[in-house]
Design a protein around this motif. Structure first.
Motif, short mmCIF file in Angstrom:
data_model
loop_
_atom_site.label_atom_id
_atom_site.label_comp_id
_atom_site.label_asym_id
_atom_site.label_seq_id
_atom_site.Cartn_x
_atom_site.Cartn_y
_atom_site.Cartn_z
N HIS A 3 0.84 -1.19 0.00
CA HIS A 3 0.00 0.00 0.00
C HIS A 3 0.88 1.24 0.00
O HIS A 3 1.84 1.34 0.76
CB HIS A 3 -0.92 0.01 1.23
CG HIS A 3 -1.89 -1.14 1.26
ND1 HIS A 3 -3.05 -1.13 0.53
CD2 HIS A 3 -1.84 -2.33 1.91
CE1 HIS A 3 -3.70 -2.27 0.74
NE2 HIS A 3 -2.99 -3.01 1.58
N LYS A 4 0.53 2.17 -0.87
CA LYS A 4 1.29 3.40 -0.91
C LYS A 4 1.01 4.26 0.32
O LYS A 4 -0.13 4.37 0.76
CB LYS A 4 0.93 4.20 -2.17
CG LYS A 4 1.38 3.54 -3.46
CD LYS A 4 1.07 4.43 -4.65
CE LYS A 4 1.56 3.79 -5.94
NZ LYS A 4 1.25 4.65 -7.12
N LYS A 5 2.06 4.83 0.86
CA LYS A 5 1.91 5.69 2.01
C LYS A 5 1.41 7.06 1.56
O LYS A 5 1.88 7.63 0.59
CB LYS A 5 3.25 5.85 2.74
CG LYS A 5 3.72 4.56 3.42
CD LYS A 5 5.01 4.82 4.17
CE LYS A 5 5.47 3.55 4.89
NZ LYS A 5 6.74 3.78 5.63
N PHE A 6 0.44 7.56 2.30
CA PHE A 6 -0.13 8.87 1.99
C PHE A 6 0.67 9.94 2.72
O PHE A 6 0.80 9.93 3.93
CB PHE A 6 -1.60 8.93 2.41
CG PHE A 6 -2.22 10.29 2.20
CD1 PHE A 6 -2.57 10.71 0.94
CD2 PHE A 6 -2.43 11.15 3.27
CE1 PHE A 6 -3.14 11.96 0.74
CE2 PHE A 6 -2.99 12.39 3.09
CZ PHE A 6 -3.35 12.80 1.82
N ALA A 7 1.23 10.85 1.95
CA ALA A 7 2.04 11.93 2.54
C ALA A 7 1.35 13.25 2.29
O ALA A 7 1.08 13.62 1.15
CB ALA A 7 3.44 11.93 1.94
N LEU A 8 1.04 13.95 3.36
CA LEU A 8 0.39 15.25 3.26
C LEU A 8 1.46 16.33 3.06
O LEU A 8 2.33 16.52 3.92
CB LEU A 8 -0.42 15.54 4.52
CG LEU A 8 -1.16 16.89 4.55
CD1 LEU A 8 -2.20 16.93 3.44
CD2 LEU A 8 -1.82 17.10 5.91
N HIS A 9 1.39 17.00 1.91
CA HIS A 9 2.39 18.04 1.61
C HIS A 9 1.68 19.38 1.48
O HIS A 9 0.76 19.55 0.68
CB HIS A 9 3.12 17.72 0.31
CG HIS A 9 4.04 18.81 -0.13
ND1 HIS A 9 5.21 19.12 0.54
CD2 HIS A 9 3.96 19.69 -1.18
CE1 HIS A 9 5.81 20.13 -0.06
NE2 HIS A 9 5.07 20.49 -1.11
N ILE A 10 2.10 20.33 2.30
CA ILE A 10 1.55 21.67 2.24
C ILE A 10 2.64 22.57 1.65
O ILE A 10 3.66 22.83 2.29
CB ILE A 10 1.12 22.18 3.62
CG1 ILE A 10 0.05 21.27 4.20
CG2 ILE A 10 0.60 23.62 3.53
CD1 ILE A 10 -0.38 21.63 5.60
N GLY A 11 2.44 23.03 0.43
CA GLY A 11 3.45 23.81 -0.26
C GLY A 11 3.47 25.27 0.16
O GLY A 11 2.54 25.78 0.81
N LEU A 12 4.54 25.96 -0.24
CA LEU A 12 4.71 27.36 0.10
C LEU A 12 3.61 28.22 -0.52
O LEU A 12 3.11 29.15 0.12
CB LEU A 12 6.09 27.84 -0.37
CG LEU A 12 6.44 29.31 -0.09
CD1 LEU A 12 6.40 29.59 1.41
CD2 LEU A 12 7.79 29.65 -0.68
N THR A 17 -1.10 31.68 -0.02
CA THR A 17 -2.50 31.94 -0.37
C THR A 17 -3.34 32.13 0.89
O THR A 17 -4.15 33.06 0.97
CB THR A 17 -3.07 30.78 -1.21
OG1 THR A 17 -2.28 30.62 -2.39
CG2 THR A 17 -4.50 31.05 -1.61
N ALA A 18 -3.14 31.25 1.86
CA ALA A 18 -3.91 31.36 3.11
C ALA A 18 -3.62 32.67 3.82
O ALA A 18 -4.54 33.35 4.32
CB ALA A 18 -3.58 30.18 4.02
N VAL A 19 -2.35 33.06 3.88
CA VAL A 19 -1.96 34.32 4.54
C VAL A 19 -2.59 35.50 3.80
O VAL A 19 -3.12 36.43 4.42
CB VAL A 19 -0.42 34.46 4.58
CG1 VAL A 19 -0.03 35.86 5.05
CG2 VAL A 19 0.17 33.41 5.51
#
Length: 304
Positions: A3-12, A17-19
């Motif tokens: 099973h592929k591991k799910f990696a959560l990546h939050i980019g710059l 955008t959120a800021v």
């Protein structure tokens, strides 16, 4: 089964955008909050945070044109004695049709959204409402542009260098497979794909404005363009070799150059007599090695 591991990546870009959205909504909130004010400030901020400076400008222009267009159409429809839902439907048809007739390349979604809001909001004062949404959108766009341009602007030079290094590894692997002693020749599809990837990255780099060092960016872009030109020429020579039934025999000079470049040459054939195939092969090998050396020099100059 693995099973592929799910990696959560939050980019710059996601963080920026959120800021931008939060700051834009805080500014709008300071002079009276409504849901529409916050929505348009949010849309403006999100639109402005794009990978390149040119993309950000294009997105900002899209938002401005959309708000102006939707506001004008909505004002015209509200001046007519038409039921609100009917007016909204007519407005959407009118917006999409005018976008097509005027060859406006931007999406008609935003102006259609404004038309619907204007036509279905009871007691709205159309001119002041439209001007207010333009102002809210402009605040979002301005905040997004400032954050996107001044705070960690997108820089894809590392991706370009990584692709260049990967291309160099593929070139050596290709030469090893060409002169491994069998009749099966490698394909150049993967190498062409690497050069195409460099082209895409260079397009992004060319559209990105570095406000602090524009002269350096211009020089780097010129170096990258020279690299791309050499890489294209090199792949052309590799394609000639790959289309031969069997490569000719290497002369001593090219064999030693390949070995000195780190290639493992398993072809045991010696050049005791020269054929036309041998001449063609050694010509293209010599061109490939010369171009590869120039590519390495470009790569080293960019790392300084």
């Amino acid at each position: 089964m693995k099973h592929k591991k799910f990696a959560l990546h939050i980019g710059l870009r996601t963080l920026k955008t959120a800021v931008a959205v939060v700051i834009a909504m805080m500014i709008v909130n300071s002079y009276g909050t409504t849901s529409s004010k916050l929505i348009f400030a949010m849309l403006g901020a999100m639109a402005a945070v794009q990978p390149t400076f040119k993309d950000s400008l294009t997105s900002c222009l899209t938002q401005i044109v959309g708000v102006l267009f939707g506001g004008l159409v909505g004002i015209l429809l509200l001046a007519m004695p038409i039921p609100s839902l009917t007016a909204a439907g007519i407005g959407i048809i009118l917006v999409i049709t005018l976008y097509n007739v005027l060859h406006i390349r931007y999406s008609p979604s935003l102006p259609s959204f404004i038309v619907v809001l204007l036509c279905t909001t009871p007691g709205v004062e159309p001119v002041s409402y439209a001007l207010g949404r333009i102002w809210d959108t402009a605040i979002g766009l301005g905040v997004g542009m400032l954050i996107n341009t001044l705070i960690f602007p997108y820089d894809n030079r590392n991706q370009i260098a990584s692709t260049m290094e990967s291309l160099d590894s593929e070139i050596l692997r290709f030469m090893e497979e060409t002169f491994d002693g069998d009749d099966i020749l490698p394909e150049t599809k993967k190498l062409s794909g690497k050069v195409d990837a460099i082209d895409r990255q260079l397009k992004i780099f060319a559209n990105q404005k570095l406000l602090m060092r524009p002269r350096r960016q211009k020089q780097q872009l010129a170096n990258y363009q020279a690299y791309r030109k050499n890489a294209r020429q090199l792949v052309t020579h590799l394609q000639v070799l790959s289309q031969m039934d069997r490569p000719g025999r290497l002369n001593d000079r090219n064999r030693q150059r390949l070995i000195s470049h780190g290639a493992v040459i398993c072809d045991p054939r010696t050049l005791d007599s020269v054929t036309e195939r041998d001449i063609i092969t050694n010509y293209h090998v010599e061109q490939i090695l010369t171009l590869r050396q120039e590519l390495l020099e470009h790569l080293q100059s960019q790392s300084k």
